[in-house]
Write an enzyme that holds these catalytic residues in place. Structure first.
Site, mmCIF file in Angstrom:
data_model
loop_
_atom_site.group_PDB
_atom_site.id
_atom_site.type_symbol
_atom_site.label_atom_id
_atom_site.label_comp_id
_atom_site.label_asym_id
_atom_site.label_seq_id
_atom_site.Cartn_x
_atom_site.Cartn_y
_atom_site.Cartn_z
ATOM 1 N N TYR A 4 0.668 -1.004 -0.107
ATOM 2 C CA TYR A 4 0.015 0.174 -0.127
ATOM 3 C C TYR A 4 0.910 1.212 0.033
ATOM 4 C CZ TYR A 4 -3.025 3.588 1.665
ATOM 5 O OH TYR A 4 -3.850 4.741 1.763
ATOM 6 N N GLU A 26 -11.213 6.971 5.145
ATOM 7 C CA GLU A 26 -10.511 7.659 6.198
ATOM 8 C C GLU A 26 -11.747 8.057 7.332
ATOM 9 O OE1 GLU A 26 -7.346 8.061 6.745
ATOM 10 O OE2 GLU A 26 -6.429 7.760 4.791
ATOM 11 N N TRP A 34 -5.303 2.404 10.548
ATOM 12 C CA TRP A 34 -5.667 2.125 9.251
ATOM 13 C C TRP A 34 -5.468 0.766 8.836
ATOM 14 C CZ3 TRP A 34 -8.102 4.294 5.385
ATOM 15 C CH2 TRP A 34 -7.744 3.918 4.261
#
Length: 178
Positions: A4, A26, A34
């Site tokens: 990522y 988000e 995350w």
């Protein structure tokens, strides 16, 4: 996480739908790590019709209940409702001839804001400005910290550390924007 970071995080994103998807993700991340969202990303895409704003904008009460029962995603009613509302705002902007991508990049005049290359910050005057405008338009879960994390993720700001190979690539524009 490495893939990522190396392939997606911080690369300037110009696609309106993808900018919106990342903003919504988000928002789901608020209060969580995350990695939790990243691991559930495909389930989110399935649950939210590929993050197609036109489809999500039509979600109603039965869709909210379906999403609340979906163990593959983060089942927070307020975040689910905020995503549906965000889709409606996205669509309203498009109906007025306003591109969500142009809106997002207008705060930096279409250019990548340069981080100092020395460390990560939780928010910035720019994220505060964008957050305020998004809230004014009706978006939820767009506080300055969430907005800054989103700006980093979609490459509106280059917050890679100076020692990271991606910092220099994004800084000089060597990598193709998405």
């Amino acid at each position: 996480m490495r893939a990522y970071h190396d392939e997606e995080w911080g690369v300037p994103q110009r696609d309106a739908r993808m900018l919106w998807e990342m903003l919504m993700l988000e928002g789901f991340q608020a209060g969580l790590a995350w990695i939790t969202v990243l691991r559930k990303r495909q389930a989110f895409r399935t649950a939210f019709a590929g993050f197609d704003p036109e489809k999500v904008a039509r979600f109603g009460a039965s869709d909210i209940e379906r999403l609340m029962a979906d163990i593959g995603i983060i089942r927070a009613r307020a975040k689910i409702e905020a995503t549906i509302q965000g889709a409606r705002i996205f669509c309203e902007m498009a109906e007025r001839g306003e591109s969500f991508a142009d809106f997002c990049w207008s705060f930096t005049e279409g250019k990548v804001a340069k981080g100092d290359g020395h460390g990560w910050v939780a928010s910035s005057p720019l994220s505060e400005q964008i957050s305020k405008e998004m809230k004014r338009r009706g978006f939820k879960f767009v506080g300055p910290t969430i907005v800054h994390a989103w700006m980093q993720a979609v490459g509106i700001v280059n917050d890679h550390s100076a020692g990271c190979f991606r910092w220099a690539e994004v800084r000089v524009g060597k990598r193709r924007e998405t």
